[in-house]
Each structure stands twice: as C-alpha cells, then as structure tokens.
Scaffold this motif. Structure first.
Motif, PDB file in Angstrom:
ATOM      1  N   CYS A   1       0.861  -1.188   0.000  1.00  0.00           N
ATOM      2  CA  CYS A   1       0.000   0.000   0.000  1.00  0.00           C
ATOM      3  C   CYS A   1       0.896   1.238   0.000  1.00  0.00           C
ATOM      4  O   CYS A   1       1.744   1.403   0.887  1.00  0.00           O
TER       5      CYS A   1
ATOM      6  N   GLU B   1      -6.056  -0.642  -6.554  1.00  0.00           N
ATOM      7  CA  GLU B   1      -7.218  -0.235  -5.771  1.00  0.00           C
ATOM      8  C   GLU B   1      -6.839   0.926  -4.864  1.00  0.00           C
ATOM      9  O   GLU B   1      -5.686   1.069  -4.461  1.00  0.00           O
TER      10      GLU B   1
ATOM     11  N   TYR C   1      -2.098  -1.180  -3.472  1.00  0.00           N
ATOM     12  CA  TYR C   1      -3.130  -0.241  -3.039  1.00  0.00           C
ATOM     13  C   TYR C   1      -2.509   1.145  -2.897  1.00  0.00           C
ATOM     14  O   TYR C   1      -1.300   1.290  -2.695  1.00  0.00           O
TER      15      TYR C   1
ATOM     16  N   VAL D   1      -7.755   2.832  -1.252  1.00  0.00           N
ATOM     17  CA  VAL D   1      -8.434   2.664   0.035  1.00  0.00           C
ATOM     18  C   VAL D   1      -8.617   4.041   0.657  1.00  0.00           C
ATOM     19  O   VAL D   1      -7.668   4.811   0.795  1.00  0.00           O
TER      20      VAL D   1
END
Length: 627
Positions: A558, A605, A586, A607
């Motif tokens: 991430c 993606e 992420y 978040v």
C-alpha cells in the motif's frame, strides 16, 4: 473603584443575546474552511447525525425545541422516574448475573458478589445455567429475606419458580419477606428459540404464578418482559421498546383474563432493557419506555400509579468485543452510567469477558465495582433524573417515544407480539435494521475500538471456560464485531499454520510529515483484518521500493503519502512494487484526476475513509491465499 450592583449574579447580563442565525454564520465559516460551502440550516444539517428509527441528532438544541413537560418522578407519565425518591436514598439495585452450571462454584461467586456490594442475584437456571435441582446449593448461605433473587429459566421457569418458593418455605422466609422475580417469560423464550408449540401452556403456567405472587408474595414479581432477545437480534432502540410494549400488553390481557386487576397485573411485570455505550440514547430510551408504558396503562383505565414501570437495565452484549476485551470495561462503565442516569431500578453490568465464556473472579469484581463507584463515589444517584431539562435529552425522549409507539401499534395491528413473531414481522424488521447498521460497521462509520479501529494484533487471546449453550432457533444473536472477528479468525488460522500473520508492505513516500497520516490510516485498516503492516524502511522511493518489498515478506503493498508526492512518485513506485512481485498494490487516498495514470502504473485499488473495510480486507485475504 467600580461598585457592582447588588442584584444577584448574572454572568451574561452585560452581553447581548446571540441569535441562531449568528451561530449558523460562525458554523458556515468553519465549514467553508473545510471545503464545504453551505449556508443557513444546511450548515446545521452537515453537523447533524442520522440515528436509527429515522431520528436525527442535531448539533445544537435550545429552549425553542419545545419538548413537552416531563412531569415529576413518581407521577404519571413517569418520564423522570417511577419512584418519587428515585435513587437518591440508596442508588439502584446492583444486580449481577450468574450462569455457571456448577452449583458450588456459582454459590462461591454469589456470596462473593453479595459480600462486596451486590444487592440482588440474577440466576440462569436450567439448560442455560444451574440445574433446577442445584438451586438450593447455589443459594446456600444467602439470606433470602435480604437479597432479592431473579430467575431466568427459559422453558423450565415453572419448576425453577416452584423450587425457589420451596426454598423460601424450607428456610423460614415469610412470604411477605421474599424478594425478586420468578422470571417467567414465554414470549421472550419463544423469540429466542422459535418454539411456539408449548407457548399456550407456558403462558397459563406463568399466569398461575402471577396470581400466586399477587395473593401470597407481595415482594415477588412473576414475570419478565425481556427486550434483550430483540436488542441482541439487532433491534433499534425504538424497535426494542415497541417489542417490550407489545409483550407487556400481551401479559395484561392474559393476567386480567386470569382474574387480576390491571393494577395487580402491572405489579407482576418487570421490564428488561439493554444499556449501550451510546449514553444519551440509553438515557432517552429508559425515559421513553416509562412514558409509553404509562400511556398503555392509562389507556386501560387503571390507576395512574400502576403505570410506574419497573426497569432492569443490562449492559449490552451486542456492543462487547472478543478482541481487546479490556475495552469492554470502558463500554460497560458508560452504559451503566447511562442506565443509572436514565432511572433504571436495577442495573446489571456484564463482566468484560462475558462474550468469551464464563467470567473469572477479576472480571466479576470489576463489574460489580463499576456500579459501586458510580453510586458511592460519583454520586450519580443523588440527583433524580439529572438529564431532565436537557433540551437534547427531552427532545430525543419525545422522538424515541413516538417511534416506539408507532412500531408497537404496527405489532398490535399484526395481532400482537406472538403473532408478529410467528409471522416473521419482527424478524424481518430487525433483520433490515441490522443489515443497515452492518453497512455502517463495515465502513467504520460506527467504529469499534480495538476491532475496526486501533486493533492490537500482538495481544494474546483471552481464554475462558465455555459458557452453557444459549437457546437458538429463533431470532439471531448479533455482535458489532462479528464481520471483523471473521477476518481476524482467518488471520489467526494463517498464523497457526505458517508461524506468521499475512502482511502488507507500507510503501511510505517522502518525509514523515507527508506520509504519517495515511500510513497510520492504512496500518489501522489492514490490522482490522488481521493483516500485519510492515513499515520498514520509514520511507522508500522508486529505487528502493522493490528491495524493501521483497525483504518485508508481504505479497501486497500500500502506497502512503500526500497528494503532492503521489503526483510525482506514486506511478514509479507502483511499477517497482509490481516488478518485485506484489500481487496487489493499493494507494491510500482518493486519486482524483490521476486515477488512470496511477492505474496504468500498477495501482489496483484505492483505500479511503468510508470505504467498505470488510469487503476490502476480505479481498486482500483472498488474494494472498489466506483460507
């Protein structure tokens, strides 16, 4: 020297009165700085909070909100309390629950409670607690003319009640000295189990006990109108009240048919409600419960004094967590404070380890001492209805009473509580409410400390002896932590199988000032799913990200930093992470206009706050192969 006029102290005497419009303009200015350009009442709406039952909590209440007069304690409609003296004389009845099947160990716990501040005993008897035959041993050494005993025996309520009455006689307790509640609650048991075949026989037996208590045992009540089955199935506050009202009305019909007056029938009932850590809602719920019950009794033509509802508040099991259970002590403290302020006659503080199994001695001591501190040190009971007169609490009480009355009428139109349970009306309504609440829990709009927020992965699980199996087959028992608990269980299984938890690499960009907020957000999010964040080194760039990721032992990453640094560095770092084998990359934060650029570089993606955390975390565990 200035001499002030001797006309009393008025702190605001020299200041002009502010207006609602002036306050709203100040609010508008604050919101404008936060990027929200709203005006007038819309500014107030931004700061309002939507509650269940269609209710809304506004940020400010004033005298113009105009709630009806709540009256006085001990007088209809009993909003301010069922007793004129409230808790000012001795606080509330400190009632602790016992459900250990071993009568000897239960007796040890009962005596320890009674010797250390508890004033009444709540015993689970039968399949979910002490055997009926062990009731005498469980109460050995208890002064039954001093300590009230409340039973909860499910389908075995009649035999448990008869055994307790036999003990009173055997131990020389005069009928007028017996105190407590025999706990008959066929409707509540049917709601728990879905079993209706014997409900007519159970209702007749309960009515017989009520007539017996009315004629021979003035200090004993026979019946509980227990709203916990509905609360624990996901009911809102108004739905919990509506079900309790409908149950109470069902009992008035049965008992008057059995020969009791409405006044005598009311005297056989005790209502049980959940107290949650939402303190103002709990306070308002207990006040509203007394008001609407007084309305029911008044509609029956009874003496208004009979409408003083006897209330037993129990700290909510729904709010309690299995992970980081120590936080439950804080939740139950707030809940019991709310129960006392709301005017409950008896309060049960469930031990912090209640949802883990049978509580240990330490947990029981903390539970009983919670009430002791509130009564003896915080002096919560010294003032009757201390929330009375609060514009917010009065308005919330009014709105909640109306919502509860509406649901009660819906149940009555369906044929009453039993018919509403049989038809599925209650389960469908509660299920829809819980489904909506579950979405807020999944998105962490309703945070659960220690579970969805600020979890502690390294904490060893707390082990307890298993509790007796609870009745099943009817309404479900829900928990606020259930979705996240499932994720954590997957992580635990992975840890047991591999020796390590699933991991995520936090690729923080730039200095700490730029990445700390989003790195903290991401770390908190992933830990809620049992995924261990690896933030080493403190900062990476495109040149160092691949090596750091390979060293982390993670399979997902991430990226965390500020929007400004994302623009320049997020793409190259994402490419480096993908080249190092990251199965999913992420990025913490909203991508804005750069979405396509980041996605082309390898970001899979984004978040963000308010996203479905449960769905995100489930997907992460699935992708990294956590069974």
């Amino acid at each position: 020297m200035t001499v002030l006029p001797d006309d009393g102290f008025s702190p605001a005497a020299e200041f002009p009165d502010a207006t609602p419009e002036q306050w709203r303009r100040l609010v508008e200015g604050v919101l404008r700085k936060a990027g929200k350009d709203v005006q007038g009442t819309a500014a107030e709406d931004v700061l309002s909070t939507a509650l269940e039952d269609g209710l809304t909590t506004r940020p400010l209440y004033t005298a113009s909100d105009g709630a009806q007069s709540p009256g006085y304690p001990g007088f209809a409609p009993f909003t301010r309390g069922g007793r004129a003296e409230g808790g000012a004389v001795s606080g509330w009845d400190v009632r602790q629950r016992h459900d250990r099947p071993d009568p000897v160990r239960t007796n040890e716990a009962v005596l320890a409670d009674l010797e250390n501040g508890v004033t009444s005993v709540w015993l689970a008897v039968g399949a979910a607690g002490v055997p009926v035959s062990g009731l005498g041993a469980a109460l050995d050494g208890v002064y039954l003319d001093l300590a009230a005993v409340v039973l909860e025996a499910g389908a075995e309520f009649d035999s448990a009640a008869r055994e307790l009455l036999r003990l009173y006689e055997e131990r020389g307790v005069a009928p007028e000295a017996a105190l407590g509640n025999l706990g008959a609650d066929p409707l509540g048991y049917a709601a728990r189990t879905g079993q209706y075949d014997d409900i007519a026989a159970h209702t007749a037996a309960a009515a017989e006990l009520a007539v017996l208590c009315d004629r021979q045992y003035p200090g004993l009540r026979a019946l509980s109108a227990d709203a916990l089955p509905y609360h624990e199935a996901g009911a809102s506050a108004a739905e919990e009240l509506g079900c309790s009202l409908a149950t109470g009305v069902a009992w008035l019909r049965e008992l008057t048919a059995a020969g009791l007056s409405v006044e005598a029938a009311c005297g056989q009932l005790e209502f049980r409600y959940a107290a949650t850590a939402d303190q103002f809602l709990t306070i308002a719920k207990l006040r509203a419960a007394r008001r609407v019950w007084a309305r029911v009794v008044g509609a029956c033509g009874a003496d208004p004094a009979a409408g003083a509802q006897r209330q037993h508040a129990v700290t909510s099991a729904v709010m309690m967590t299995r992970r980081d259970p120590w936080v439950n002590m804080l939740r139950t403290t707030v809940a019991s404070l709310a129960a006392g302020v709301g005017g409950a006659d008896a309060v049960t503080v469930l031990p912090f380890d209640h949802v883990l199994g049978l509580p240990d001695g330490f947990a029981r001591r903390i539970a009983r001492n919670t009430s002791t501190i509130l009564v003896e040190e915080s002096h919560v009971g010294r003032v009757i209805d201390p929330a009375g007169g609060s514009w917010y609490v009065e308005q919330l009480t009014d709105e909640l009473a109306q919502a509860a009355w509406d649901f009660f009428q819906e149940i009555e139109r369906a044929g009453g509580q039993e018919a509403a349970l049989r038809s599925g009306l209650v389960s469908e309504r509660l299920g829809a409410t819980w489904q909506s609440r579950s979405k807020n829990l999944a998105r962490r709009r309703e945070p659960v400390t220690g579970v969805s927020e600020f979890p502690l992965l390294a904490q060893a699980p707390v082990e307890r002896d298993p509790a007796p199996a609870a009745p099943v087959g009817g309404l479900p028992r829900v928990r606020r932590d259930e979705a996240f608990e499932g994720l954590r269980a997957r992580s635990d299984a992975h840890l047991a199988a591999t020796g390590a938890r699933p991991r995520v690499f936090l690729a923080a960009l730039g200095p700490a000032a730029a990445h700390t907020a989003r790195a903290s957000f991401a770390g908190n999010l992933f830990q809620a799913g049992g995924i261990e964040p690896v933030h080493d080194p403190v900062s990476v760039d495109a040149a160092s990200a691949a090596e750091a990721f390979a060293r982390s032992g993670a399979s997902v990453a991430c990226i965390c930093s500020s929007d400004a640094l994302y623009t320049e560095h997020a793409g190259p770092v994402a490419e480096a992470l993908k080249s190092a084998g990251a199965v999913r990359v992420y990025l913490a934060g909203r991508p804005g206009e750069q979405r396509e650029t980041y996605e082309r570089a390898g970001v899979d993606e984004f978040v963000v706050a308010g996203s479905d955390a449960v769905a995100v975390l489930t997907s992460v565990l699935d992708r990294i192969g956590v069974a």
